[in-house]
Design a protein around this motif. Structure first.
Motif, PDB file in Angstrom:
ATOM      1  N   SER A 159       0.839  -1.195   0.000  1.00  0.00           N
ATOM      2  CA  SER A 159       0.000   0.000   0.000  1.00  0.00           C
ATOM      3  C   SER A 159       0.874   1.246   0.000  1.00  0.00           C
ATOM      4  O   SER A 159       2.014   1.222   0.468  1.00  0.00           O
TER       5      SER A 159
ATOM      6  N   SER B  10      -7.633  -1.232  -4.222  1.00  0.00           N
ATOM      7  CA  SER B  10      -8.699  -0.662  -3.391  1.00  0.00           C
ATOM      8  C   SER B  10     -10.018  -0.576  -4.149  1.00  0.00           C
ATOM      9  O   SER B  10     -11.088  -0.513  -3.538  1.00  0.00           O
TER      10      SER B  10
ATOM     11  N   LYS C 250      -4.687   2.267   0.531  1.00  0.00           N
ATOM     12  CA  LYS C 250      -5.758   1.911   1.470  1.00  0.00           C
ATOM     13  C   LYS C 250      -6.577   3.117   1.905  1.00  0.00           C
ATOM     14  O   LYS C 250      -7.683   2.956   2.450  1.00  0.00           O
TER      15      LYS C 250
ATOM     16  N   ALA D 265      -8.524  -2.689   2.403  1.00  0.00           N
ATOM     17  CA  ALA D 265      -8.357  -2.135   3.750  1.00  0.00           C
ATOM     18  C   ALA D 265      -8.529  -3.220   4.808  1.00  0.00           C
ATOM     19  O   ALA D 265      -7.772  -3.274   5.790  1.00  0.00           O
TER      20      ALA D 265
ATOM     21  N   THR E   1       1.867  -7.348   4.768  1.00  0.00           N
ATOM     22  CA  THR E   1       1.621  -5.975   4.329  1.00  0.00           C
ATOM     23  C   THR E   1       2.838  -5.089   4.551  1.00  0.00           C
ATOM     24  O   THR E   1       3.490  -5.163   5.600  1.00  0.00           O
TER      25      THR E   1
ATOM     26  N   THR F 140       3.558  -0.855   3.893  1.00  0.00           N
ATOM     27  CA  THR F 140       3.047   0.434   3.428  1.00  0.00           C
ATOM     28  C   THR F 140       4.216   1.338   3.076  1.00  0.00           C
ATOM     29  O   THR F 140       5.115   1.552   3.906  1.00  0.00           O
TER      30      THR F 140
END
Length: 559
Positions: free
Chosen positions: A145, A246, A272, A285, A295, A297
């Motif tokens: 993300s 998303s 997200k 999300a 995950t 980010t």
């Protein structure tokens, strides 16, 4: 709950289900209200309806169970239509199974250093792109993300090269996205990244430079909701990369994961903080929240305008005061030098002035034009776009498009408001699998060259497909479409423009949310203009979307 919020479909569905329930009197009325609320929740993008402990006892009967054999399913205080419960349950089961797996791959520290530089010595200097690559090498499910400009596609291009090194050159890789526009951007980003990759030519040539829509990847069947590829006929790809994840709704994500072959890897890229999918669920999300080990980010922005980046961060943390201050700060600066500005004055005049260069390019097309003469028109059109929060009313898409067309017609352009004319930009509103045109695709109307037989007065509407090709269609063949000088913020997802004008309505609405403003702002590369009142802006930034879903809990609970 106020009866005014329910549609005729909600009422009819509730009547049908209530008749089937066998309930009578007050119990029937209460049951019908729950079904109407469930129907309305589904239309609003929720996958289920949360219930109170007082409401649950009413749902014990032949229509409701905690399994998958009844039309309605009750699970952990949530009421589902059976189909969406099955989607969530199967998706959670399959993702959890993928998430558990850890892959053994050779150590490629030298190659990682070549791709991302030496590993930082302190945690405060974490290279999130490198961390994403290390995670994707060791796990078949990777969720990456990050906001615009944080290097998601740059990172995934390097991940694909490293996977080819680790797993062999015969690795089969597919690139996909929810829309044709997003697939085109993914293709362009991967292609642009190839030259800088620190891999041999033989590895680079194995990295795909084509991308397709998820519909095309799974194999559309005309007049059927069942795709050609599914659990019984899986996709042939060893690695599937999905950008703009998303935007992927619950049903589509469930069908995609169900179609993965045994041992396949899935890489989901997305932001997200953007709007969730138009249809049910907030899958990306939910997955990011429930699966932290899968995950990463990305935080650092490499190409985003710093003013827009700071503004987007303020919006994201619900700091409407700081965000509005950025809009109104230094109002005496030359407007062309600012990346962020509050727009004041008549909108139609401003918008038409921004589109004049595009209309002039349309008028200057040579009579014997080729496809290469048409392609720059799309680039010019994408330099500016009006993004509206609403379709109707003052500041909505319908009125602004009509006003722009009227202004162009008054300015001696051959514009026929509501009709076909040279340069008319249109957006497709319904999918047409036979024509390979999908909801959100944007085309440009152009007259046929005079050299073509019977060309007088005839038009074609040209579209860029995800593989970069151009194709023209006669207007009467198109599915439902509309003019798109202005478009809704929802329709802009997956797109990118040099400059955007974000138009807020004159009155507040539950549709105005932080995610909506953030999505609109992050469509721009270099400049954002906002037209709207401070009170409306503040209300929007301080309101967040909450999608009812059981996916997060299922991902945590299932063992």
């Amino acid at each position: 709950m106020d009866e005014q919020i329910f549609t005729p479909l909600d009422h009819q569905f509730a009547r049908f289900m209530t008749r089937q329930s066998g309930l009578a009197g007050d119990e029937a009325d209460r049951f019908a209200l729950l079904i109407k609320r469930l129907s309305a929740a589904m239309a609003a993008g929720h996958s289920c309806l949360p219930l109170t402990s007082q409401e649950e006892p009413l749902l014990r009967g032949s229509l409701v169970s905690q399994g998958i054999t009844t039309p309605l399913v009750l699970w952990h205080g949530r009421l589902y239509l059976q189909r969406y419960y099955r989607y969530e349950l199967r998706l959670a089961d399959q993702l959890k199974a993928l998430a558990r797996v850890q892959c053994r791959v050779p150590e490629y520290q030298t190659e990682l250093d070549a791709c991302f530089g030496k590993r930082p010595e302190t945690d405060s200097e974490t290279d999130w792109q490198r961390q994403a690559a290390e995670m994707a090498l060791s796990r078949p499910l990777a969720l990456i993300s990050g906001g615009p400009g944080t290097g998601k596609t740059r990172t995934v291009a390097r991940i694909l090269g490293l996977l080819l090194l680790a797993l062999g050159p015969d690795l089969r890789i597919a690139l996909a996205a929810p829309t044709g526009k997003a697939a085109m951007r993914l293709r362009e980003s991967i292609s642009a990244s190839l030259a800088a990759l620190p891999f041999s030519a033989s590895i680079k040539e194995k990295i795909p430079t084509t991308a397709c829509t998820l519909h095309r990847l799974l194999g559309v069947r005309r007049n059927s909701s069942v795709f050609r590829h599914h659990h019984g006929n899986p996709l042939p790809w060893d690695v599937v990369v999905v950008d703009e994840a998303s935007m992927v709704d619950l049903a589509m994500m469930s069908k995609l994961v169900d179609a993965l072959k045994s041992g396949a890897r899935l890489v989901l890229l997305g932001d997200k903080d953007q709007l969730a999918s138009v249809e049910s669920g907030a899958v990306l999300a939910d997955c990011i929240q429930a699966l932290p080990d899968n995950t990463v980010t990305l935080h650092k922005s490499y190409r985003f305008n710093h003013e827009i980046s700071a503004f987007a961060r303020a919006v994201n943390r619900n700091d409407s005061t700081a965000a509005w201050s950025m809009l109104t700060n230094n109002t005496q600066e030359a407007t062309t030098t600012r990346g962020l500005q509050l727009l004041q004055g008549p909108l139609p005049d401003f918008i038409v002035a921004r589109y004049l260069r595009y209309m002039e390019k349309v008028a200057a097309l040579p009579g014997n034009r080729q496809e290469d003469d048409i392609r720059p028109l799309f680039q010019c059109l994408n330099r500016f776009r009006v993004l509206c929060a609403t379709r109707h009313g003052a500041g909505g898409v319908e009125i602004l498009n009509r006003q722009v067309e009227q202004k162009l017609a008054a300015g001696n352009y051959p514009c026929q408001p509501g009709g076909w004319y040279p340069g008319r930009p249109v957006i497709i509103l319904n999918n047409d699998y036979g024509l390979n045109l999908f909801n959100g695709d944007i085309g440009i109307c152009l007259p046929d060259p005079p050299s073509q037989p019977a060309a007088s007065g005839r038009f074609k509407v040209w579209f860029e497909h995800e593989d970069g090709s151009l194709k023209g269609y006669q207007p009467y063949r198109l599915p439902e479409c509309e003019t798109v000088f202005a478009m809704t913020i929802h329709k802009s997802q997956g797109s990118e423009f040099t400059e955007v004008l974000v138009v807020l309505p004159a009155s507040d609405s539950p549709l105005l949310t932080r995610e909506l403003i953030y999505t609109a702002v992050t469509r721009a590369r270099t400049r954002v203009l906002i037209a709207g009142d401070q009170a409306i802006f503040t209300a929007a930034v301080n309101r967040t979307i909450s999608r009812s879903s059981g996916l997060h809990e299922m991902l945590i609970c299932l063992e």
